[in-house]
Design an enzyme around this catalytic site. Sequence first.
Site, PDB file in Angstrom:
ATOM      1  CG  HIS A 387      44.889  47.993  43.601  1.00 38.44           C
ATOM      2  ND1 HIS A 387      44.762  49.085  44.426  1.00 38.44           N
ATOM      3  CD2 HIS A 387      43.623  47.597  43.330  1.00 38.44           C
ATOM      4  CE1 HIS A 387      43.485  49.340  44.633  1.00 38.44           C
ATOM      5  NE2 HIS A 387      42.760  48.449  43.986  1.00 38.44           N
ATOM      6  CG  ASP A 397      38.982  49.131  46.010  1.00 36.40           C
ATOM      7  OD1 ASP A 397      40.028  48.548  45.668  1.00 36.40           O
ATOM      8  OD2 ASP A 397      38.364  49.903  45.261  1.00 36.40           O
ATOM      9  CD  GLU A 435      42.783  49.549  40.723  1.00 34.03           C
ATOM     10  OE1 GLU A 435      41.828  49.037  40.123  1.00 34.03           O
ATOM     11  OE2 GLU A 435      42.632  50.314  41.708  1.00 34.03           O
ATOM     12  CD  GLU A 436      41.496  52.474  44.259  1.00 33.67           C
ATOM     13  OE1 GLU A 436      40.761  52.826  43.311  1.00 33.67           O
ATOM     14  OE2 GLU A 436      41.142  51.650  45.112  1.00 33.67           O
ATOM     15  CG  ASP A 464      40.370  45.808  42.785  1.00 38.15           C
ATOM     16  OD1 ASP A 464      40.524  46.194  43.953  1.00 38.15           O
ATOM     17  OD2 ASP A 464      40.428  46.565  41.813  1.00 38.15           O
ATOM     18  CG  HIS A 562      36.841  54.308  46.000  1.00 39.40           C
ATOM     19  ND1 HIS A 562      37.000  54.740  44.697  1.00 39.40           N
ATOM     20  CD2 HIS A 562      37.433  53.087  46.050  1.00 39.40           C
ATOM     21  CE1 HIS A 562      37.661  53.824  43.994  1.00 39.40           C
ATOM     22  NE2 HIS A 562      37.932  52.808  44.806  1.00 39.40           N
TER      23      HIS A 562
END
Length: 770
Positions: A387, A397, A435-436, A464, A562
């Site tokens: 993603h 990420d 996706e998140e 990922d 994140h």
Amino acid sequence: MPYVGVGAQKASTSLTGTPMVKAYIAIAASLVVVICITAIGVHHSERKFNKYNKVSIDDIHQSDARTIQDNIKSENIKKYLRIFTKDPHIAGTDANKKVAYAIASAWSEAGLEDVHTLPYEVLLSYPDFENPNSVVIKKSSGDEVFRSKGVSPVIIPDEQSGKYAGHQWLAYAGNGSASAEVVYVNRGNANDFKNLKLMGVEVKGKIALMRYGHGFRGDKVYKAQQAGAIGAILFSDTSDVAQDGVESEHVYPKTIWMPNEAVQRGSLMHGDGDPLSPHYPSKKELFKGRTIDEAKEESVLPSIPVLPVSYTTALQILKRMSGRPAPSDWQGLVGGNLTYKLGPGFLNGEKLTINVHSELKTKRIRNVIGYIRGSEEPDRYIMLGNHFDAWVYGSIDPNSGTAVLAEVARAMMQTINETSWRPARTIVFNAWDAEEFGLIGSTEFVEEFVDVLQKRAVVYINMDCIQGNASLHVDTVPILEHIAIEAAKHVPNPSKRERDRGRKTVYDTWMKVFPDKKAGVPKVRVPGGGSDHAPFLNFAGVPVINFNYKNYSTFDTYPLYHTMYETPFTNIHLMDTEDLGVHRAIGQYWAELAKTFADEVILPMNTTHLATIMIRSYLPQLKASISGINVSRTDFEDIRTQYALLSKSAQDLLTMSKKFQETMQFTQHSFSQNPYDPKHVNAVNERLISTERCFINPRGVSKHNPSARHVLFSVSDSDSYSNSLMAGIQNAIDGYESSPSKKNLQEIINQISIVQYSVICVVNTLRDVI
């Protein structure tokens, strides 16, 4: 010390083909027909034995594979990484749209065919960026003693100066304020809430304070809301994310550990895919099967306000807590020697309020798709995916993976253009959006194309993000374990330190860092949730490989997960300091897997291993679960009888799989003798592809997750990051234990029978005749 280990709008381009193809075009029509007929299988047969030049096909295969690996360059990965992470790019925003088209442009420039986007209209969530969320503590007199900033500070201005980048929020959090006493609930899992109740502490009407880790944040909030909480706060404990201390010399940007005022963002949705269109793709022209109010009533979306806070803000709360001390295994390291207390409330009568400004919006997202057409079996798809949407900049990420995937595409096309290699089967490149927020882009895609995927997709290979630099880490289904392990033996070790210790390949370090000592191979787990492989396996029955690089740490992920500090500086200077060698190795492993599945004559799938794992591992685990059910002797005999029938079917599967292995070997030999008659090869591969599909139950195995349909491997109801073995049976057991009845007892037997039916389906699929 640093936290390290060992070391459908189109942007299409047309590929005209090789010089040989151009020559064919110039030949008379009748000769073309002859050539096309005799050409079938030549690419495959060359890898068996070439009678003219005496070259082994394994040599040819490895030569082509090495060429692709050599063509993967760290400098290109670095270039793509900077392009894709220039600005914060949350799903549904113009910035993320730009990333989608940057990916499409990179793929098109590399030479992929039919590069295009697939749009969906989905429900997303955003904060009020002009009005940061906050935690406020006031004296009983009303005077304010603490207010969180709600914004993380810029540390590296060249990479982190995007407007609103520091905003601290959680997607789908309920809008509004909550004022109440605080209760500390440790990790917020089911046992934590149960133990809190046993300790006489009530959550109802309170604000639940919970630590990140050991579970999906959305499941923590779901359980808190079920327990009656009117608000929730999530924080990263320093024992997980700042183990060397919180002083500046011990945290980012000096090390990979989380700095003061950083927070982990994320989604709180309880389930996958667009919350308003379960089972079906969220297309503009299709009806939405669920309203926002229904999504909240069904707890798919939370209705309470929820905030993520830094460990510095958490300290302001924890040091004021009243009540008995929390159990020793609930204690963390925020505040150093501070003893965490359960609450409820504060010692001196101060009051806490959380203010959350959240809005739900329907937005357009877009997946990006591109192809390398197969030369022999163009309708067989080897699918690679990652993603590209991020909570902020996303250099780890997910865009470490996005950059690598773009380089894999470029390197493969370079190899095609410079050599005679072209994959026998089609390789499909996929970049997923949203996706998140809950695997939305990939789930909507699988829901839209499930019938096509079940007919054409051989495997889906997901990466990922790169979570560390110590070792490869792989999740896959039993039929693919052997090939996931074998591929790692062909990838050079990216760590000089490891190479100097004699561990020359990625496999060698994997075996050292994450060994399965009993099996004598690296540890391979069954895939859970949390990334885009889940809908392929759990909804469509497409076998998957999900892999990354990880560190030794037992914590869920890397400390900067994140946060706004996932920018290229982190990748290049803190995590992968040997010229992005880990990124390159990840690309080489991805390419090795893709080429193997694309070119092997007989697909590398091992149903015998599936049968063996069922008999040696899965069935004993199931037996232990049913042995703990509190039922009468007669009822237990009914359950045990069905279990025995399932065991017999598993033995039948083992017998049939061994027989089918002989068929595979005979077919392989026959094909090497007569490569111009591929019908038997196709028949064998058709059966192999169909085996995983047998485990899909169209009625599903989970009440709240429509994507969970795989009767062996589905996402856990209690933790969306984890897998649940035979989830339908386990859910039935849980249902009986919470509400004992004859009907619920029969459901346990029924669910065992459903698994047995799936095993029988595999046996029948492998059998020569009905």
